[in-house]
Scaffold this motif. Structure first.
Motif, PDB file in Angstrom:
ATOM      1  N   THR A   3      -0.520  -1.882  -1.768  1.00  0.00           N
ATOM      2  CA  THR A   3       0.546  -2.471  -3.122  1.00  0.00           C
ATOM      3  C   THR A   3       0.993  -3.673  -2.995  1.00  0.00           C
ATOM      4  O   THR A   3       0.873  -4.177  -1.605  1.00  0.00           O
ATOM      5  N   ALA A   4       1.175  -4.345  -4.177  1.00  0.00           N
ATOM      6  CA  ALA A   4       1.792  -5.634  -3.889  1.00  0.00           C
ATOM      7  C   ALA A   4       3.062  -5.922  -2.909  1.00  0.00           C
ATOM      8  O   ALA A   4       2.998  -6.895  -2.070  1.00  0.00           O
ATOM      9  N   LYS A   5       3.886  -5.081  -3.041  1.00  0.00           N
ATOM     10  CA  LYS A   5       5.024  -5.153  -2.397  1.00  0.00           C
ATOM     11  C   LYS A   5       5.062  -4.878  -0.948  1.00  0.00           C
ATOM     12  O   LYS A   5       5.569  -5.151  -0.058  1.00  0.00           O
ATOM     13  N   ILE A   9      -0.982   0.417   3.085  1.00  0.00           N
ATOM     14  CA  ILE A   9      -0.533   1.724   3.364  1.00  0.00           C
ATOM     15  C   ILE A   9      -1.604   2.646   3.923  1.00  0.00           C
ATOM     16  O   ILE A   9      -2.586   2.937   3.335  1.00  0.00           O
ATOM     17  N   PRO A  10      -1.488   3.042   5.074  1.00  0.00           N
ATOM     18  CA  PRO A  10      -2.435   4.100   5.812  1.00  0.00           C
ATOM     19  C   PRO A  10      -2.710   5.380   5.134  1.00  0.00           C
ATOM     20  O   PRO A  10      -1.840   5.947   4.449  1.00  0.00           O
ATOM     21  N   GLU A  12      -3.006   8.312   5.875  1.00  0.00           N
ATOM     22  CA  GLU A  12      -2.530   9.551   6.205  1.00  0.00           C
ATOM     23  C   GLU A  12      -0.762   9.385   5.722  1.00  0.00           C
ATOM     24  O   GLU A  12      -0.453  10.349   5.191  1.00  0.00           O
ATOM     25  N   LEU A  13      -0.474   8.023   5.663  1.00  0.00           N
ATOM     26  CA  LEU A  13       1.164   8.017   5.259  1.00  0.00           C
ATOM     27  C   LEU A  13       1.079   8.201   3.550  1.00  0.00           C
ATOM     28  O   LEU A  13       2.092   8.914   3.245  1.00  0.00           O
ATOM     29  N   ALA A  14       0.247   7.518   3.038  1.00  0.00           N
ATOM     30  CA  ALA A  14       0.028   7.894   1.468  1.00  0.00           C
ATOM     31  C   ALA A  14      -0.001   9.131   1.194  1.00  0.00           C
ATOM     32  O   ALA A  14       0.552   9.727   0.265  1.00  0.00           O
ATOM     33  N   GLN A  15      -1.029  10.026   2.077  1.00  0.00           N
ATOM     34  CA  GLN A  15      -0.925  11.509   1.552  1.00  0.00           C
ATOM     35  C   GLN A  15       0.171  12.143   1.986  1.00  0.00           C
ATOM     36  O   GLN A  15       0.766  13.226   1.140  1.00  0.00           O
ATOM     37  N   ARG A  16       1.170  11.842   2.820  1.00  0.00           N
ATOM     38  CA  ARG A  16       2.377  12.649   3.160  1.00  0.00           C
ATOM     39  C   ARG A  16       3.330  12.276   2.244  1.00  0.00           C
ATOM     40  O   ARG A  16       4.243  13.142   1.727  1.00  0.00           O
ATOM     41  N   ILE A  17       3.475  11.019   1.706  1.00  0.00           N
ATOM     42  CA  ILE A  17       4.399  10.717   0.754  1.00  0.00           C
ATOM     43  C   ILE A  17       4.013  11.394  -0.572  1.00  0.00           C
ATOM     44  O   ILE A  17       5.052  11.945  -1.095  1.00  0.00           O
TER      45      ILE A  17
END
Length: 81
Positions: A3-5, A9-10, A12-17
Motif C-alpha cells: 500500500t502507498a501508506k 505488508i507481509p 501472513e499479516l495481510a491474511q490475518r487482518i
C-alpha cells in the motif's frame, strides 16, 4: 501486498487482518439475521461491512464480488434429516 501508506505488508499479516475483518463482519451481520432474513441481502450486508472493516484496517482495500477464475463455485448439497 503493498500500500502507498503502509508500504509492504507481509502475506501472513495481510491474511490475518483479512480474516479478522471477515469474522467481525460475519458476527455483525449474521448475528442479527433471522430465519426470514433474505440470504442475498445478508450477503450484500456482509460484503459492505467487510469492505468497511478491511478498508479501515488497510486503507484502499477492496472486497471483490467476483470469484477468482482459478476457483470453482460449489453449490451446497443438503441431506434430508
Amino acid at each position: 501486498m503493498h500500500t502507498a501508506k503502509e508500504g509492504d505488508i507481509p502475506l501472513e499479516l495481510a491474511q490475518r487482518i483479512s480474516s479478522d475483518c471477515a469474522n467481525l463482519a460475519a458476527q455483525t451481520v449474521f448475528s442479527a439475521a433471522t430465519p426470514v432474513t433474505a440470504l442475498g441481502l445478508a450477503c450484500e450486508d456482509f460484503r459492505n461491512t467487510f469492505t468497511l472493516a478491511l478498508n479501515g484496517a488497510i486503507g484502499g482495500s477492496k472486497v471483490s464480488k467476483n470469484c477468482r477464475q482459478e476457483t470453482t463455485p460449489v453449490s451446497p448439497r443438503f441431506r434430508k434429516p
